[in-house]
Design a protein around this motif. Sequence first.
Motif, short mmCIF file in Angstrom:
data_model
loop_
_atom_site.label_atom_id
_atom_site.label_comp_id
_atom_site.label_asym_id
_atom_site.label_seq_id
_atom_site.Cartn_x
_atom_site.Cartn_y
_atom_site.Cartn_z
N THR A 68 0.80 -1.22 0.00
CA THR A 68 0.00 0.00 0.00
C THR A 68 0.83 1.27 0.00
OG1 THR A 68 -0.12 -0.06 2.42
CG2 THR A 68 -1.88 -1.14 1.20
N ALA A 69 2.14 1.17 0.28
CA ALA A 69 2.92 2.40 0.44
C ALA A 69 4.23 2.43 -0.31
CB ALA A 69 3.20 2.62 1.94
N LEU A 70 4.74 1.30 -0.78
CA LEU A 70 6.08 1.27 -1.38
C LEU A 70 6.01 0.79 -2.83
CD1 LEU A 70 8.11 -0.25 1.61
CD2 LEU A 70 7.77 2.16 1.01
N PRO A 71 7.08 1.01 -3.60
CA PRO A 71 7.09 0.57 -5.00
C PRO A 71 6.92 -0.93 -5.15
CG PRO A 71 8.85 2.16 -4.59
CD PRO A 71 8.27 1.82 -3.26
N THR A 72 6.51 -1.33 -6.33
CA THR A 72 6.19 -2.74 -6.59
C THR A 72 7.39 -3.65 -6.39
OG1 THR A 72 4.58 -1.97 -8.22
CG2 THR A 72 5.17 -4.30 -8.29
N ARG A 73 8.55 -3.23 -6.86
CA ARG A 73 9.74 -4.10 -6.77
C ARG A 73 10.09 -4.40 -5.31
NH1 ARG A 73 11.49 1.04 -7.67
NH2 ARG A 73 13.20 1.83 -6.37
N ILE A 74 9.90 -3.42 -4.42
CA ILE A 74 10.19 -3.64 -3.01
C ILE A 74 9.17 -4.59 -2.41
CG2 ILE A 74 10.21 -2.49 -0.76
CD1 ILE A 74 11.52 -0.11 -2.05
N THR A 75 7.92 -4.45 -2.78
CA THR A 75 6.89 -5.35 -2.28
C THR A 75 7.16 -6.79 -2.72
OG1 THR A 75 5.27 -3.56 -2.35
CG2 THR A 75 4.41 -5.81 -2.27
N ILE A 76 7.57 -6.97 -3.96
CA ILE A 76 7.89 -8.32 -4.45
C ILE A 76 9.05 -8.91 -3.66
CG2 ILE A 76 8.75 -9.62 -6.43
CD1 ILE A 76 7.19 -7.71 -8.22
N ALA A 77 10.08 -8.10 -3.43
CA ALA A 77 11.24 -8.58 -2.67
C ALA A 77 10.85 -8.97 -1.24
CB ALA A 77 12.33 -7.51 -2.65
N LEU A 78 10.01 -8.14 -0.58
CA LEU A 78 9.57 -8.48 0.77
C LEU A 78 8.71 -9.74 0.77
CD1 LEU A 78 8.71 -4.96 2.23
CD2 LEU A 78 10.55 -6.47 2.96
N GLY A 79 7.86 -9.89 -0.27
CA GLY A 79 7.04 -11.09 -0.36
C GLY A 79 7.88 -12.34 -0.51
N ILE A 80 8.93 -12.26 -1.33
CA ILE A 80 9.83 -13.41 -1.50
C ILE A 80 10.56 -13.72 -0.19
CG2 ILE A 80 11.92 -14.19 -2.68
CD1 ILE A 80 10.97 -12.62 -5.14
N PHE A 81 11.00 -12.67 0.51
CA PHE A 81 11.70 -12.89 1.78
C PHE A 81 10.77 -13.53 2.81
CE2 PHE A 81 13.14 -11.17 5.97
CZ PHE A 81 14.29 -11.92 6.06
N THR A 85 -4.98 0.30 -3.75
CA THR A 85 -4.24 1.50 -3.37
C THR A 85 -3.81 2.28 -4.60
OG1 THR A 85 -3.43 0.34 -1.41
CG2 THR A 85 -2.29 2.37 -2.04
N GLU A 86 -3.37 1.57 -5.65
CA GLU A 86 -2.93 2.25 -6.86
C GLU A 86 -4.08 2.98 -7.53
OE1 GLU A 86 0.13 3.36 -9.50
OE2 GLU A 86 0.13 2.47 -7.50
N GLU A 87 -5.26 2.36 -7.56
CA GLU A 87 -6.42 3.04 -8.13
C GLU A 87 -6.76 4.29 -7.33
OE1 GLU A 87 -8.14 2.52 -10.91
OE2 GLU A 87 -6.66 1.00 -11.43
N ALA A 88 -6.72 4.18 -6.00
CA ALA A 88 -7.01 5.34 -5.16
C ALA A 88 -5.97 6.43 -5.36
CB ALA A 88 -7.06 4.92 -3.68
N ARG A 89 -4.69 6.03 -5.52
CA ARG A 89 -3.63 7.01 -5.72
C ARG A 89 -3.79 7.71 -7.06
NH1 ARG A 89 0.28 3.74 -5.23
NH2 ARG A 89 0.63 4.03 -3.01
N LYS A 90 -4.12 6.95 -8.10
CA LYS A 90 -4.34 7.54 -9.41
C LYS A 90 -5.49 8.54 -9.38
CE LYS A 90 -2.62 3.87 -12.47
NZ LYS A 90 -3.02 2.90 -13.52
N LEU A 91 -6.58 8.13 -8.72
CA LEU A 91 -7.74 9.01 -8.66
C LEU A 91 -7.41 10.28 -7.89
CD1 LEU A 91 -10.72 9.36 -9.33
CD2 LEU A 91 -11.27 8.21 -7.19
N SER A 92 -6.67 10.14 -6.79
CA SER A 92 -6.29 11.31 -6.01
C SER A 92 -5.41 12.26 -6.81
CB SER A 92 -5.57 10.87 -4.73
OG SER A 92 -5.11 11.97 -4.00
N ASP A 93 -4.41 11.70 -7.52
CA ASP A 93 -3.52 12.53 -8.33
C ASP A 93 -4.28 13.20 -9.47
OD1 ASP A 93 -1.49 11.73 -6.70
OD2 ASP A 93 -0.67 10.25 -8.08
N ALA A 94 -5.20 12.45 -10.09
CA ALA A 94 -5.96 13.02 -11.20
C ALA A 94 -6.89 14.13 -10.73
CB ALA A 94 -6.76 11.92 -11.90
N LEU A 95 -7.49 13.96 -9.56
CA LEU A 95 -8.34 15.01 -9.03
C LEU A 95 -7.52 16.24 -8.66
CD1 LEU A 95 -10.85 13.01 -6.81
CD2 LEU A 95 -11.33 14.22 -8.94
#
Length: 440
Positions: free
Chosen positions: A118-131, A183-193
């Motif tokens: 919900t808060a960090l880039p995708t590559r970091i989330t993938i790395a944490l998921g693998i760990f 979260t990405e959809e909410a972030r896009k909507l917030s930025d677009a607004l």
Amino acid sequence: MSDLRSDFRHPTRYVRLDTILRLRWLAALGQLATIFIVSEGLDFEVPVIPCVIIIGLSSLLNLVLQVRFNPVHRLAPRYAAALLTINIAELAALLFLTGGLQNPFSFLFLAPVLISATALPTRITIALGIFAAACATALGFYHLPLPWNGDEPLVLPPTYMVAVWLSIVLAIGVTSLYAFQVTEEARKLSDALAATELVLTREQHLTQIDGLAAAAAHELGTPLSTIFLISRELEQAVQKNGLDEHARGDLRTLREQAQRCREILAKITQLSSHGAPFDRMPLSTLIEETVAPHRDFGIAIKVRIALAQDPEPVGMRNPAILYGVGNILENAVDFARERVEVNAWWDASTVEIVISDDGPGIAPDILKRIGEPYLTRRRTGDAQGGGLGLGVFIARTLLERTGARVSFTNRTFPDHGAIVTIVWPRSSFETSEVPSPALL
């Protein structure tokens, strides 16, 4: 638009240190409470001292971070990921001491990965998921016995343990993916607004400048009239007394220039009188004002306004409507091959504008999602220019906030081209006011 691209499309994600520290303190308190409830309340054999040491080290790190940094300090993604990695390692160590995957708290591996999703880039989330998955896998083979009150340690069937491991791994992947998408959809909507708010603020600013021009023209009219009258009287006096011809020429020039300034200010006043922020404008005037800037681009624009028994609707001069209709018309001109048609009609209850073109139309996959932020087929370097895909979103948002309903379709085969229909209830069109940016 390049500024919007850098600000809204690729934002740098930072997490407040205070947010992660609160979660770490909550985890430490929960772990301590669980250990003492299990050991004292349920009378299970729990390695309390090693568990407390691990929790104590985690708490010490929290104290150091709180003392060393301001709580509102924003962590770069890699530092936030490091703290979440420590959380996973700490949980793995506690689970190793208390039964591994047999411990029902093993599903807490989800928490750090969800926070990252919900808060960090995708590559970091993938790395944490693998760990986290690697730690869960290791705990399936290496762990101390699960605290239990029987004479024999509790041993669960291997099939069940494989199912627990698989459920944890799948939960990490599926739940994190779901959280990331939401979260990405909410972030896009917030930025677009936010971008929509900037556009509307700009339109309102231009309208205010128009009003200031009218006020300036009105205020300057009186002194210029005085200068004109005095210069004419001086010119007549010089001519009557037969003074220097050069002085007479200078006075004549002064009078002519003053008259010219009066004419310019009269034009500004005339233009602004039709564009003051609270003036009303007929539907035909609105259409002409949005069409006029696009007539010289090699595309024929044909305007048809149907006559009706009901009087023509007259609405407020609303920057949101002007920008929304203008943006849709600009898109039609961009994609049209030869012509664009703007049709308008009204009755006692409805006002409708239909904008159509003879271009390629809207792709089926785009048509279903039209109006979403960051939805575009244009690429930087195209003849039509690159973009964020915010234009239609902003136009639709602004128009819908004035009470309109906007729909997108394609022409029926064999014709080709896109059709955009904008429909207002007549009462909304005639009473719609400029929306405040704060409401966006």
